[in-house]
Write an enzyme that holds these catalytic residues in place. Structure first.
Site, PDB file in Angstrom:
ATOM      1  N   THR A  59       0.856  -1.191   0.000  1.00  0.00           N
ATOM      2  CA  THR A  59       0.000   0.000   0.000  1.00  0.00           C
ATOM      3  C   THR A  59       0.889   1.238   0.000  1.00  0.00           C
ATOM      4  O   THR A  59       1.970   1.208   0.592  1.00  0.00           O
ATOM      5  CB  THR A  59      -0.946   0.053   1.228  1.00  0.00           C
ATOM      6  OG1 THR A  59      -1.466   1.385   1.358  1.00  0.00           O
ATOM      7  CG2 THR A  59      -0.254  -0.295   2.524  1.00  0.00           C
ATOM      8  N   ILE A  60       0.413   2.303  -0.640  1.00  0.00           N
ATOM      9  CA  ILE A  60       1.230   3.532  -0.620  1.00  0.00           C
ATOM     10  C   ILE A  60       1.105   4.260   0.720  1.00  0.00           C
ATOM     11  O   ILE A  60       1.859   5.189   0.991  1.00  0.00           O
ATOM     12  CB  ILE A  60       0.833   4.513  -1.754  1.00  0.00           C
ATOM     13  CG1 ILE A  60      -0.607   5.009  -1.589  1.00  0.00           C
ATOM     14  CG2 ILE A  60       1.062   3.903  -3.113  1.00  0.00           C
ATOM     15  CD1 ILE A  60      -0.920   6.247  -2.425  1.00  0.00           C
ATOM     16  N   ASP A  61       0.137   3.864   1.560  1.00  0.00           N
ATOM     17  CA  ASP A  61      -0.206   4.681   2.730  1.00  0.00           C
ATOM     18  C   ASP A  61       0.794   4.594   3.893  1.00  0.00           C
ATOM     19  O   ASP A  61       0.780   5.437   4.779  1.00  0.00           O
ATOM     20  CB  ASP A  61      -1.594   4.284   3.259  1.00  0.00           C
ATOM     21  CG  ASP A  61      -2.688   4.522   2.234  1.00  0.00           C
ATOM     22  OD1 ASP A  61      -2.546   5.449   1.421  1.00  0.00           O
ATOM     23  OD2 ASP A  61      -3.679   3.770   2.246  1.00  0.00           O
TER      24      ASP A  61
HETATM   25  O1  F6P Z   1      -5.138   2.602   0.389  1.00  0.00           O
HETATM   26  C1  F6P Z   1      -4.639   3.183  -0.744  1.00  0.00           C
HETATM   27  C2  F6P Z   1      -5.489   4.359  -1.163  1.00  0.00           C
HETATM   28  O2  F6P Z   1      -4.891   4.934  -2.306  1.00  0.00           O
HETATM   29  C3  F6P Z   1      -5.721   5.425  -0.091  1.00  0.00           C
HETATM   30  O3  F6P Z   1      -4.638   6.291   0.046  1.00  0.00           O
HETATM   31  C4  F6P Z   1      -6.973   6.080  -0.602  1.00  0.00           C
HETATM   32  O4  F6P Z   1      -7.703   6.610   0.479  1.00  0.00           O
HETATM   33  C5  F6P Z   1      -7.723   4.963  -1.251  1.00  0.00           C
HETATM   34  O5  F6P Z   1      -6.775   3.936  -1.522  1.00  0.00           O
HETATM   35  C6  F6P Z   1      -8.412   5.339  -2.527  1.00  0.00           C
HETATM   36  O6  F6P Z   1      -9.155   4.252  -2.956  1.00  0.00           O
HETATM   37  P1  F6P Z   1      -9.831   4.103  -4.378  1.00  0.00           P
HETATM   38  O7  F6P Z   1      -8.793   3.626  -5.337  1.00  0.00           O
HETATM   39  O8  F6P Z   1     -10.885   3.087  -4.153  1.00  0.00           O
HETATM   40  O9  F6P Z   1     -10.351   5.443  -4.779  1.00  0.00           O
END
Ligand code: F6P
Length: 320
Positions: free
Chosen positions: A126-128
């Site tokens: 995950t990038i988070d």
């Molecule tokens: O968990 C990775 C992430 O990019 C978060 O930073 C972000 O809140 C979410 O996924 C966005 O999700 P989606 O791709 O469903 O818009």
């Protein structure tokens, strides 16, 4: 002896997921284990969409962004009947164990599957950077590079036009991308779930930078979901000496080829995942602490509080 394992990517994609898949396939081959790729995370598992991966199915994927397996979120995986279908599909194919690459939501699914008899190992994709059991998640540093590149560019134009750029970054309730980016770019203000958002306070700080510090422009980096950045930029124009502009970096942060750091991280962690499964160990997630590859039980990892990053926030304050 484990003979067949599966690999899937789940949740938001991140740069380096392909490097991890590749390392799972190649490392497994060295133990004589066959790997099945599962499409679209747990969804593909439940829908029985899997294929045998050979050495060449991961050729030229190391530097590619995204995930060649596809990814998805499947909230229904919390239901036991849905997971039972997944276990049935795995057993029918003779797949005894799984490597799950994703965030902590994916770890919860992997823990449940392990309890149902399928040994699972989790890798932090995950990038988070919001997984407490590792100092770095796969993709974080690449996403940070993307943010820093964007903010450096925004600073050029903000400085030329005497503006305040409000830059929204991702993070899913974790402020790491924002605070690291703030330190990397010398931002004036960083707003994250850790700092909280007090609109008047940020306006006062901007007035201080403009009126007292005589700055001709400013950068505010703000974690997603803290406020409406477009509306906030308008308030900046109204209540400070800066002209405010908002930029939402969005999904561009998730794309691009992984940095060398993420390629090495993904390869090291994936190799440990395969070693563990080869030793018949499951129910663990792999991470990196103090530049050492570590593995800890899912339960422990999911209970672990995330670091408050006090040192980084106070460093940021001292350097502004
Ligand atoms: O968990 C990775 C992430 O990019 C978060 O930073 C972000 O809140 C979410 O996924 C966005 O999700 P989606 O791709 O469903 O818009």
């Amino acid at each position: 002896m484990v003979k067949k394992i599966g690999v899937l990517t789940s949740g938001g994609d991140s740069p380096g997921m392909n490097a991890a898949i590749r390392a799972v396939v190649r490392s497994a081959q060295s133990y004589g284990i066959t790997v099945y790729g599962i499409y679209d995370g747990y969804r593909g598992l439940v829908e029985n969409r899997m294929f045998e991966m050979g050495r060449y199915s991961v050729s030229e994927t190391l530097g590619k962004g995204g995930t060649i397996l596809g990814s998805a979120r499947l909230p229904e995986f919390k239901q036991k009947e849905v997971r039972e279908k997944a276990v049935e599909n795995l057993k029918a194919e003779g797949i005894e164990a799984l490597v799950v690459i994703g965030g902590d939501g994916s770890y919860r699914g992997a823990l449940e599957l392990t309890r149902m008899g399928i040994n699972c190992i989790g890798l932090p994709g995950t990038i988070d950077n919001d997984i407490a059991s590792t100092e770095f998640t796969i993709g974080f540093i690449t996403a940070l590079n993307t943010i820093v590149d964007a903010v450096d560019k925004l600073r050029d134009t903000s400085s030329s036009h005497k503006r305040c750029s409000v830059v929204e970054v991702m993070g899913n309730r974790c402020g790491d991308l924002a605070i690291w980016a703030g330190i990397c770019t010398g931002a004036e203000i960083v707003v994250t779930p850790q700092t909280g958002f007090d609109e008047d306070d940020v306006i006062n700080q901007l007035n201080y930078f403009h009126d007292v510090r005589k700055k001709n422009h400013a950068i505010v980096i703000i974690s997603e979901k803290m406020t409406d950045v477009e509306a906030f930029a308008k308030k900046i124009s109204k209540y400070t000496g800066f002209d405010g502009r908002a930029t939402v970096l969005g999904h561009v942060q998730r794309g691009g080829g992984p940095s060398p750091f993420d390629r090495v991280l993904a390869s090291r962690l994936a190799d440990r995942a395969v070693q563990l499964l080869n030793d018949n160990i499951g129910g663990q997630c792999v991470g990196m602490i103090d530049n050492k590859v570590v593995n800890i039980p899912f339960e422990e990892a999911l209970d672990k509080p995330r670091s408050s990053r006090k040192e980084l926030y106070s460093l940021f304050e001292r350097l502004v």
